[in-house]
Design a protein around this motif. Structure first.
Motif, PDB file in Angstrom:
ATOM      1  N   ASP A 169      -2.416   1.120 -15.121  1.00 39.61           N
ATOM      2  CA  ASP A 169      -2.371  -0.185 -15.788  1.00 39.61           C
ATOM      3  C   ASP A 169      -1.139  -0.970 -15.350  1.00 39.61           C
ATOM      4  O   ASP A 169      -1.210  -2.166 -15.063  1.00 39.61           O
ATOM      5  N   LEU A 170      -0.015  -0.267 -15.311  1.00 30.29           N
ATOM      6  CA  LEU A 170       1.236  -0.920 -14.921  1.00 30.29           C
ATOM      7  C   LEU A 170       1.127  -1.488 -13.511  1.00 30.29           C
ATOM      8  O   LEU A 170       1.592  -2.596 -13.219  1.00 30.29           O
ATOM      9  N   ILE A 171       0.480  -0.736 -12.638  1.00 28.08           N
ATOM     10  CA  ILE A 171       0.297  -1.207 -11.265  1.00 28.08           C
ATOM     11  C   ILE A 171      -0.639  -2.414 -11.225  1.00 28.08           C
ATOM     12  O   ILE A 171      -0.383  -3.398 -10.518  1.00 28.08           O
TER      13      ILE A 171
ATOM     14  N   ALA B 137       0.071   4.374 -16.109  1.00 25.58           N
ATOM     15  CA  ALA B 137       0.701   4.106 -14.815  1.00 25.58           C
ATOM     16  C   ALA B 137      -0.175   3.170 -13.977  1.00 25.58           C
ATOM     17  O   ALA B 137       0.313   2.216 -13.371  1.00 25.58           O
TER      18      ALA B 137
ATOM     19  N   LEU C 295       2.619   1.673  -3.434  1.00 26.18           N
ATOM     20  CA  LEU C 295       1.705   2.121  -4.489  1.00 26.18           C
ATOM     21  C   LEU C 295       1.288   3.569  -4.273  1.00 26.18           C
ATOM     22  O   LEU C 295       1.204   4.344  -5.220  1.00 26.18           O
TER      23      LEU C 295
ATOM     24  N   ALA D 197       0.124 -10.063 -11.716  1.00 26.74           N
ATOM     25  CA  ALA D 197       1.246 -10.986 -11.861  1.00 26.74           C
ATOM     26  C   ALA D 197       1.611 -11.583 -10.502  1.00 26.74           C
ATOM     27  O   ALA D 197       1.938 -12.766 -10.379  1.00 26.74           O
ATOM     28  N   ARG D 198       1.502 -10.776  -9.489  1.00 28.28           N
ATOM     29  CA  ARG D 198       1.863 -11.164  -8.128  1.00 28.28           C
ATOM     30  C   ARG D 198       0.829 -12.095  -7.513  1.00 28.28           C
ATOM     31  O   ARG D 198       1.164 -12.939  -6.678  1.00 28.28           O
TER      32      ARG D 198
ATOM     33  N   ASP E 162      -1.092  -4.556 -13.627  1.00 33.49           N
ATOM     34  CA  ASP E 162      -0.309  -5.666 -14.166  1.00 33.49           C
ATOM     35  C   ASP E 162       0.530  -6.313 -13.069  1.00 33.49           C
ATOM     36  O   ASP E 162       0.555  -7.530 -12.916  1.00 33.49           O
ATOM     37  N   ALA E 163       1.209  -5.457 -12.323  1.00 36.04           N
ATOM     38  CA  ALA E 163       2.102  -5.973 -11.283  1.00 36.04           C
ATOM     39  C   ALA E 163       1.310  -6.726 -10.222  1.00 36.04           C
ATOM     40  O   ALA E 163       1.711  -7.806  -9.785  1.00 36.04           O
TER      41      ALA E 163
ATOM     42  N   ARG F 113       0.825  -1.198   0.000  1.00 38.32           N
ATOM     43  CA  ARG F 113       0.000   0.000   0.000  1.00 38.32           C
ATOM     44  C   ARG F 113       0.865   1.257   0.000  1.00 38.32           C
ATOM     45  O   ARG F 113       0.623   2.202  -0.761  1.00 38.32           O
TER      46      ARG F 113
END
Lengths: 166, 166
Positions: free
Chosen positions: B155-157, B153, B121, B163-164, B159-160, B118
DNA sequence: ACCTGAACACCGTTCAAGT
DNA sequence: ACCTGAACACCGTTCAAGT
């Protein structure tokens, strides 16, 4: 070197006092307080240890770049927060942007997205470092260690880049 | 409301002048300049539109939270940069942290990592918004549109986080 | 070429005195 | 209870005058 003491408590008058000189004499060697700070910023920016272009995987290079940046940023927190509110100074960090580009290309970021991704990642890391420098990190995650939080952040970025590459 | 004009050009004396009153009279209604700014900050923070706890997927909720935050941050850039350098003010945004927690739990972030993720991010987004507010974004990616960069940005978060989760 | 004192136009804040 | 003027301890910077 001058702003070592506090945050932005640097004043031309105090600086002059510390140098045992008349406040107005300073203006013979520097155009303004802003010019002085800019000079100091570019001076410490010189100390950024950029990872060389050997064959090491891009993940390691990105990690190295991030840590090198953190290192100089936190070595002079006051100056760094000054840099961060002066866009032209940030952009001036030539060598860093070159290395950043090289690493992102190696990571498979397409040319069309390079600038955007680079900007997003830079501001991400910049935000975390600001939080650390200003004491926000300790407030939001008191139990956490700043360095491991930074590592986790870089990991998260690597995850996103790898997910995106496939 | 007061700091609408410039950045931190607000001064008690100018404010008093604009209110057609003696500068010292202000100190009867507010303890100090800092107290005044804190009051203004918590006032605008009230306007944060938190996404409700309906059944919508966490991705959408996180996106909504991010955009709501961007909205108030950029509506008063000067005040927001003030908040960002005052950790206690950031932490005080109670409702936001609750929603943030809920969404991250829904995203599958384990409890042990919740606080760290948290924090990372939040500072990521905070860094991007600072860059936008200060004009750094336009300097680093002149061709880019701020809103689409922000979307990228987020979207990138996402994605991460996805993935996690797997 | 370098330094200096006085001055200008600002700050935030205190405090004793007014109504 | 509220307002006010004078004052204190600061700022960055200009400018004419000195060596």
């Amino acid at each position: 070197m001058v702003g070592e003491g506090g945050v932005e408590g640097l004043s031309m008058r105090k600086l002059a006092a510390e140098l045992d000189v008349n406040p107005m004499s300073l203006y013979h060697h520097v155009e303004s307080k802003d010019a002085l700070l800019r000079g100091a910023c570019t001076a410490v920016a010189q100390g950024l240890a950029l990872p060389p272009d050997d064959g090491t995987p891009w993940q390691e290079q990105l990690r190295a770049l991030a840590h090198a940046y953190r290192s100089i940023a936190l070595s002079h927190p006051a100056l760094w927060s000054y840099v961060n509110s002066h866009p032209d100074l940030v952009e001036q960090e030539e060598g860093m942007w070159v290395v950043f580009n090289r690493v992102l290309v190696a990571a498979g970021v397409p040319a069309a997205e390079l600038l955007r991704i680079r900007t997003v990642l830079y501001t991400f890391v910049s935000g975390l470092l600001t939080a650390e420098a200003v004491g926000l990190l300790a407030e939001l995650d008191p139990a956490g260690d700043a360095e491991t939080t930074f590592d986790a952040a870089v990991d998260l970025i690597l995850d996103a880049l790898e997910a995106r590459a496939t």
